[in-house]
Design a protein around this motif. Structure first.
Motif, PDB file in Angstrom:
ATOM      1  N   ARG A   1       3.970   2.941   4.468  1.00  0.00           N
ATOM      2  CA  ARG A   1       4.155   2.614   5.870  1.00  0.00           C
ATOM      3  C   ARG A   1       4.854   1.269   6.004  1.00  0.00           C
ATOM      4  O   ARG A   1       4.589   0.332   5.261  1.00  0.00           O
ATOM      5  N   GLY A   2       5.764   1.191   6.950  1.00  0.00           N
ATOM      6  CA  GLY A   2       6.486  -0.038   7.188  1.00  0.00           C
ATOM      7  C   GLY A   2       5.634  -1.064   7.905  1.00  0.00           C
ATOM      8  O   GLY A   2       4.562  -0.745   8.426  1.00  0.00           O
ATOM      9  N   TRP A   3       6.141  -2.279   7.937  1.00  0.00           N
ATOM     10  CA  TRP A   3       5.429  -3.355   8.626  1.00  0.00           C
ATOM     11  C   TRP A   3       5.480  -3.152  10.135  1.00  0.00           C
ATOM     12  O   TRP A   3       6.220  -2.333  10.645  1.00  0.00           O
ATOM     13  N   GLY A   4       4.694  -3.894  10.810  1.00  0.00           N
ATOM     14  CA  GLY A   4       4.697  -3.833  12.262  1.00  0.00           C
ATOM     15  C   GLY A   4       4.061  -2.557  12.762  1.00  0.00           C
ATOM     16  O   GLY A   4       2.867  -2.338  12.590  1.00  0.00           O
ATOM     17  N   GLU A   5       4.854  -1.718  13.346  1.00  0.00           N
ATOM     18  CA  GLU A   5       4.313  -0.505  13.955  1.00  0.00           C
ATOM     19  C   GLU A   5       3.758   0.467  12.914  1.00  0.00           C
ATOM     20  O   GLU A   5       2.936   1.309  13.231  1.00  0.00           O
ATOM     21  N   GLY A   6       4.229   0.367  11.692  1.00  0.00           N
ATOM     22  CA  GLY A   6       3.620   1.153  10.631  1.00  0.00           C
ATOM     23  C   GLY A   6       4.074   2.590  10.538  1.00  0.00           C
ATOM     24  O   GLY A   6       3.293   3.465  10.174  1.00  0.00           O
ATOM     25  N   GLU A   7       5.357   2.860  10.884  1.00  0.00           N
ATOM     26  CA  GLU A   7       5.867   4.222  10.695  1.00  0.00           C
ATOM     27  C   GLU A   7       5.768   4.589   9.222  1.00  0.00           C
ATOM     28  O   GLU A   7       6.056   3.783   8.341  1.00  0.00           O
ATOM     29  N   ALA A   8       5.349   5.804   8.948  1.00  0.00           N
ATOM     30  CA  ALA A   8       5.187   6.263   7.576  1.00  0.00           C
ATOM     31  C   ALA A   8       6.476   6.900   7.070  1.00  0.00           C
ATOM     32  O   ALA A   8       7.118   7.678   7.772  1.00  0.00           O
TER      33      ALA A   8
ATOM     34  N   THR B   1       0.843  -1.195   0.000  1.00  0.00           N
ATOM     35  CA  THR B   1       0.000   0.000   0.000  1.00  0.00           C
ATOM     36  C   THR B   1       0.876   1.242   0.000  1.00  0.00           C
ATOM     37  O   THR B   1       1.837   1.314   0.766  1.00  0.00           O
TER      38      THR B   1
END
Lengths: 113, 115
Positions: free
Chosen positions: B97-104, B32
């Motif tokens: 956004r990255g995996w896990g915590e989803g930092e953009a 995404t």
């Protein structure tokens, strides 16, 4: 959907003073709250973030507090320096790579030398 | 941290022409990606969510036939502004956004000027 309100829109402080920017959000399901610093013509840079299982987080001169009950969170910058001058955006979302961020309207911070 | 690269960083085009902007995730796979538009002294407004291998999801008020999004691989999403007009002049930024915590992570942004 999520709605994020941010205040103030502009903030001027003297060098060395503290700056506080506040945001409220509408969706109680949101659990991820990042803060970004954006300089003119540049991409937003993450400066700190907090998740809903934590009430406060600090990184050197920057701290963020979160009140889940009231659905608001705040950015605190202490000992401000001229290089802190920029536009700051808060955002809210659910965690996860497919979740969009909803941004606040931004705060233009000016630190006067 | 992860890197998102956007190209070009600026472009000037004539009214009526089309412009393609590329957004690449360089060191992670992004199923995404998000496309934002930012007018001067305003916030980032989400235009659309780009989904790898499927159609993009557009926000209300964003014309899908004007802003074509293609997400053909896990590392590349493109935004094509078709039949550009001066009012399309803006700063366009992509994000993943990255995996896990989803930092953009954000691309460098593209300054589009339509003359």
């Amino acid at each position: 959907g999520e709605n994020v309100e941010q205040h103030p829109s502009t903030l001027s402080v003297q060098e060395g003073d503290s700056a506080v920017i506040k945001c409220t959000y509408s969706d109680s399901a949101s659990n991820y709250f990042p803060w970004y610093k954006q300089e003119l013509g540049k991409r937003p840079q993450l400066i700190i973030d907090i998740r809903s299982n934590v009430g406060e987080k600090k990184d050197q001169r920057i701290a963020v507090t979160l009140n889940k009950t009231a659905k608001h969170f705040s950015l605190h910058i202490t000992e401000t320096q001229p290089e802190d001058s920029a536009v700051y955006f808060c955002a809210a979302s659910l965690s996860g790579s497919a979740r969009q961020l909803t941004f606040g309207s931004g705060t233009q911070l000016t630190v006067l030398p | 941290g992860a890197v998102v690269s956007q190209h070009p960083s600026w472009v000037i085009c004539k009214s009526g022409t089309s412009v393609k902007i590329e957004c690449r995730s360089l060191d992670f796979q992004a199923t995404t990606m998000f496309w934002y538009r930012q007018f001067p002294k305003q916030s980032l407004m989400l235009m659309a969510t780009s989904n790898e291998g499927s159609k993009a999801t557009y926000e209300q008020g964003v014309e899908k036939d004007k802003f074509l999004i293609n997400h053909a691989s896990l590392t590349l999403s493109t935004l094509t502004v078709t039949s550009a007009h001066p009012e399309d002049s803006s700063f366009y930024i992509c994000s993943a956004r990255g995996w896990g915590e989803g930092e953009a992570f954000f691309g460098q942004g593209t300054r589009l000027t339509v003359v």
